[in-house]
Enzyme design. Sequence first.
Site, PDB file in Angstrom:
ATOM      1  N   ILE A   1      49.382  43.468  86.504  1.00 55.87           N
ATOM      2  CA  ILE A   1      49.431  42.510  85.397  1.00 55.87           C
ATOM      3  C   ILE A   1      50.292  43.075  84.273  1.00 55.87           C
ATOM      4  O   ILE A   1      50.559  44.278  84.244  1.00 55.87           O
ATOM      5  CB  ILE A   1      48.019  42.207  84.842  1.00 55.87           C
ATOM      6  CG1 ILE A   1      47.333  43.498  84.350  1.00 55.87           C
ATOM      7  CG2 ILE A   1      47.163  41.499  85.876  1.00 55.87           C
ATOM      8  CD1 ILE A   1      46.071  43.260  83.541  1.00 55.87           C
TER       9      ILE A   1
ATOM     10  N   GLN B   1      60.431  50.345  78.956  1.00 58.11           N
ATOM     11  CA  GLN B   1      60.795  48.978  78.549  1.00 58.11           C
ATOM     12  C   GLN B   1      60.137  48.678  77.219  1.00 58.11           C
ATOM     13  O   GLN B   1      58.922  48.880  77.064  1.00 58.11           O
ATOM     14  CB  GLN B   1      60.364  47.953  79.613  1.00 58.11           C
ATOM     15  CG  GLN B   1      60.522  46.497  79.211  1.00 58.11           C
ATOM     16  CD  GLN B   1      61.954  46.115  78.867  1.00 58.11           C
ATOM     17  OE1 GLN B   1      62.895  46.458  79.564  1.00 58.11           O
ATOM     18  NE2 GLN B   1      62.124  45.417  77.755  1.00 58.11           N
TER      19      GLN B   1
ATOM     20  N   TYR C   1      52.280  49.171  80.469  1.00 59.07           N
ATOM     21  CA  TYR C   1      52.783  48.897  81.822  1.00 59.07           C
ATOM     22  C   TYR C   1      53.662  50.053  82.315  1.00 59.07           C
ATOM     23  O   TYR C   1      53.544  50.509  83.455  1.00 59.07           O
ATOM     24  CB  TYR C   1      53.567  47.591  81.784  1.00 59.07           C
ATOM     25  CG  TYR C   1      54.042  47.061  83.113  1.00 59.07           C
ATOM     26  CD1 TYR C   1      53.239  46.208  83.875  1.00 59.07           C
ATOM     27  CD2 TYR C   1      55.301  47.374  83.600  1.00 59.07           C
ATOM     28  CE1 TYR C   1      53.691  45.695  85.083  1.00 59.07           C
ATOM     29  CE2 TYR C   1      55.756  46.862  84.806  1.00 59.07           C
ATOM     30  CZ  TYR C   1      54.945  46.019  85.543  1.00 59.07           C
ATOM     31  OH  TYR C   1      55.404  45.511  86.730  1.00 59.07           O
TER      32      TYR C   1
ATOM     33  N   PRO D   1      60.390  48.038  92.199  1.00 60.91           N
ATOM     34  CA  PRO D   1      61.221  46.846  92.058  1.00 60.91           C
ATOM     35  C   PRO D   1      61.868  46.784  90.679  1.00 60.91           C
ATOM     36  O   PRO D   1      61.314  47.274  89.696  1.00 60.91           O
ATOM     37  CB  PRO D   1      60.223  45.679  92.199  1.00 60.91           C
ATOM     38  CG  PRO D   1      58.958  46.280  92.710  1.00 60.91           C
ATOM     39  CD  PRO D   1      58.960  47.696  92.242  1.00 60.91           C
TER      40      PRO D   1
HETATM   41  N1  CAA Z   1      65.202  46.474  71.944  1.00 61.58           N
HETATM   42  C1  CAA Z   1      65.190  46.552  70.597  1.00 61.58           C
HETATM   43  N2  CAA Z   1      64.495  45.741  69.808  1.00 61.58           N
HETATM   44  C2  CAA Z   1      63.768  44.784  70.412  1.00 61.58           C
HETATM   45  C3  CAA Z   1      63.738  44.625  71.798  1.00 61.58           C
HETATM   46  C4  CAA Z   1      64.504  45.523  72.583  1.00 61.58           C
HETATM   47  N3  CAA Z   1      64.534  45.446  73.919  1.00 61.58           N
HETATM   48  N4  CAA Z   1      62.915  43.594  72.107  1.00 61.58           N
HETATM   49  C5  CAA Z   1      62.441  43.121  70.930  1.00 61.58           C
HETATM   50  N5  CAA Z   1      62.980  43.817  69.907  1.00 61.58           N
HETATM   51  C6  CAA Z   1      62.740  43.664  68.492  1.00 61.58           C
HETATM   52  C7  CAA Z   1      62.636  42.233  68.045  1.00 61.58           C
HETATM   53  O1  CAA Z   1      63.922  41.690  67.864  1.00 61.58           O
HETATM   54  C8  CAA Z   1      61.850  42.354  66.742  1.00 61.58           C
HETATM   55  O2  CAA Z   1      62.723  42.768  65.750  1.00 61.58           O
HETATM   56  P1  CAA Z   1      62.547  42.198  64.277  1.00 61.58           P
HETATM   57  O3  CAA Z   1      61.151  42.583  63.843  1.00 61.58           O
HETATM   58  O4  CAA Z   1      63.614  42.890  63.517  1.00 61.58           O
HETATM   59  O5  CAA Z   1      62.733  40.703  64.399  1.00 61.58           O
HETATM   60  C9  CAA Z   1      60.918  43.546  67.032  1.00 61.58           C
HETATM   61  O6  CAA Z   1      61.465  44.209  68.184  1.00 61.58           O
HETATM   62  C10 CAA Z   1      59.475  43.146  67.350  1.00 61.58           C
HETATM   63  O7  CAA Z   1      59.493  41.931  68.021  1.00 61.58           O
HETATM   64  P2  CAA Z   1      58.196  41.060  68.144  1.00 61.58           P
HETATM   65  O8  CAA Z   1      57.416  41.036  66.884  1.00 61.58           O
HETATM   66  O9  CAA Z   1      58.619  39.771  68.775  1.00 61.58           O
HETATM   67  O10 CAA Z   1      57.392  41.955  69.157  1.00 61.58           O
HETATM   68  P3  CAA Z   1      56.169  41.598  70.038  1.00 61.58           P
HETATM   69  O11 CAA Z   1      55.126  42.624  69.791  1.00 61.58           O
HETATM   70  O12 CAA Z   1      55.776  40.162  69.913  1.00 61.58           O
HETATM   71  O13 CAA Z   1      56.784  41.841  71.482  1.00 61.58           O
HETATM   72  C11 CAA Z   1      58.136  41.557  73.405  1.00 61.58           C
HETATM   73  C12 CAA Z   1      57.889  41.126  71.988  1.00 61.58           C
HETATM   74  C13 CAA Z   1      56.855  41.455  74.223  1.00 61.58           C
HETATM   75  C14 CAA Z   1      58.608  42.991  73.435  1.00 61.58           C
HETATM   76  C15 CAA Z   1      59.176  40.587  73.991  1.00 61.58           C
HETATM   77  O14 CAA Z   1      60.415  40.885  73.389  1.00 61.58           O
HETATM   78  C16 CAA Z   1      59.317  40.716  75.480  1.00 61.58           C
HETATM   79  O15 CAA Z   1      58.634  40.048  76.223  1.00 61.58           O
HETATM   80  N6  CAA Z   1      60.191  41.588  75.953  1.00 61.58           N
HETATM   81  C17 CAA Z   1      60.417  41.786  77.380  1.00 61.58           C
HETATM   82  C18 CAA Z   1      59.412  42.724  77.944  1.00 61.58           C
HETATM   83  C19 CAA Z   1      59.688  42.869  79.413  1.00 61.58           C
HETATM   84  O16 CAA Z   1      60.813  43.089  79.860  1.00 61.58           O
HETATM   85  N7  CAA Z   1      58.638  42.778  80.226  1.00 61.58           N
HETATM   86  C20 CAA Z   1      58.814  42.858  81.632  1.00 61.58           C
HETATM   87  C21 CAA Z   1      57.903  41.866  82.285  1.00 61.58           C
HETATM   88  S1  CAA Z   1      58.214  41.743  84.018  1.00 61.58           S
HETATM   89  C22 CAA Z   1      57.664  43.154  84.623  1.00 61.58           C
HETATM   90  O17 CAA Z   1      57.097  43.983  83.990  1.00 61.58           O
HETATM   91  C23 CAA Z   1      57.918  43.360  86.096  1.00 61.58           C
HETATM   92  C24 CAA Z   1      58.660  44.582  86.358  1.00 61.58           C
HETATM   93  O18 CAA Z   1      58.064  45.526  86.887  1.00 61.58           O
HETATM   94  C25 CAA Z   1      60.102  44.655  86.077  1.00 61.58           C
END
Ligand code: CAA
Length: 240
Positions: free
Chosen positions: A85, A141, A147, A177
């Site tokens: 998850i 990430q 995770y 993956p």
């Molecule tokens: N690098 C730098 N800054 C980032 C960033 C990144 N990759 N991603 C987000 N930020 C920044 C945002 O722009 C924001 O900046 P500001 O405050 O200046 O606007 C700050 O970080 C915080 O953002 P949020 O308040 O929106 O943060 P949040 O706590 O709500 O989290 C998040 C947002 C969950 C990180 C969302 O960006 C996200 O879902 N990211 C992708 C995560 C991801 O890749 N998950 C993989 C899922 S699939 C999986 O896990 C399967 C696998 O094995 C590959």
Amino acid sequence: MARIALVTGGTRGIGAAISVALQQAGRHVIATYAGNNAAAEAFTAETGIETVRFDAGDYTQCATAVAAIAANHGTIEVLVNNAGITRDTTISKMTREMWDEVIDTNLGSCFNLCKICFEGMKAKKFGRIVNIGSINGQAGQYGQVNYAAAKAGIHGFTKALAMEGARYSITANALAPGYVDTDMVRAVPPEVLEKIIAKIPRGRLGTAQDIARGVVFLTADEADFITGSTLSINGGQHMY
Ligand code: CAA
């Protein structure tokens, strides 16, 4: 007799593709799921694969389920720990509960089922274990300290287990993956996902089948000399 294969989280997404691929490879597959009865019923109707519902993060539930499978079918000889998850957010917003849920479900489940299935594999002097890690356990990430820690833990866990299993012809490998077209990845905000895909040299998300064929390879009877490895299937996104 076909070897018994257990695939956790095996009714949907990557797990469903693994279950089907192992069935096609001649295994007697049992797929586990945590809660989505409708998806499990549809999966069985489509594939004929038996499903069993339990929480892979709960040791007692795992022990009860494995005992029932042993009584009905025999020893589990192929184990694929795929259940996982996400509870993504930055550490500032992550609660202790979000940490625990991900560690228990993703990493705790590997301990539970490997431990419980190990004795049977030892007695058979045969076992094939594949633990599904992640590119994000290798590379990190943003928004995934829970995770990434669980998946990196799986990679280390698997190498240690490979050392212990070797003398009994039990292999243990991790498969990492990359970003695969599943519900989990579709939950990533579209603008974030777009940027991630732009970094994949192959230029696309993976398919569940891309991952499943790696599991078939690692769990083949002939794969006796492949143990302690981490197979990355990620379209070239992270070469490790
Ligand atoms: N690098 C730098 N800054 C980032 C960033 C990144 N990759 N991603 C987000 N930020 C920044 C945002 O722009 C924001 O900046 P500001 O405050 O200046 O606007 C700050 O970080 C915080 O953002 P949020 O308040 O929106 O943060 P949040 O706590 O709500 O989290 C998040 C947002 C969950 C990180 C969302 O960006 C996200 O879902 N990211 C992708 C995560 C991801 O890749 N998950 C993989 C899922 S699939 C999986 O896990 C399967 C696998 O094995 C590959």
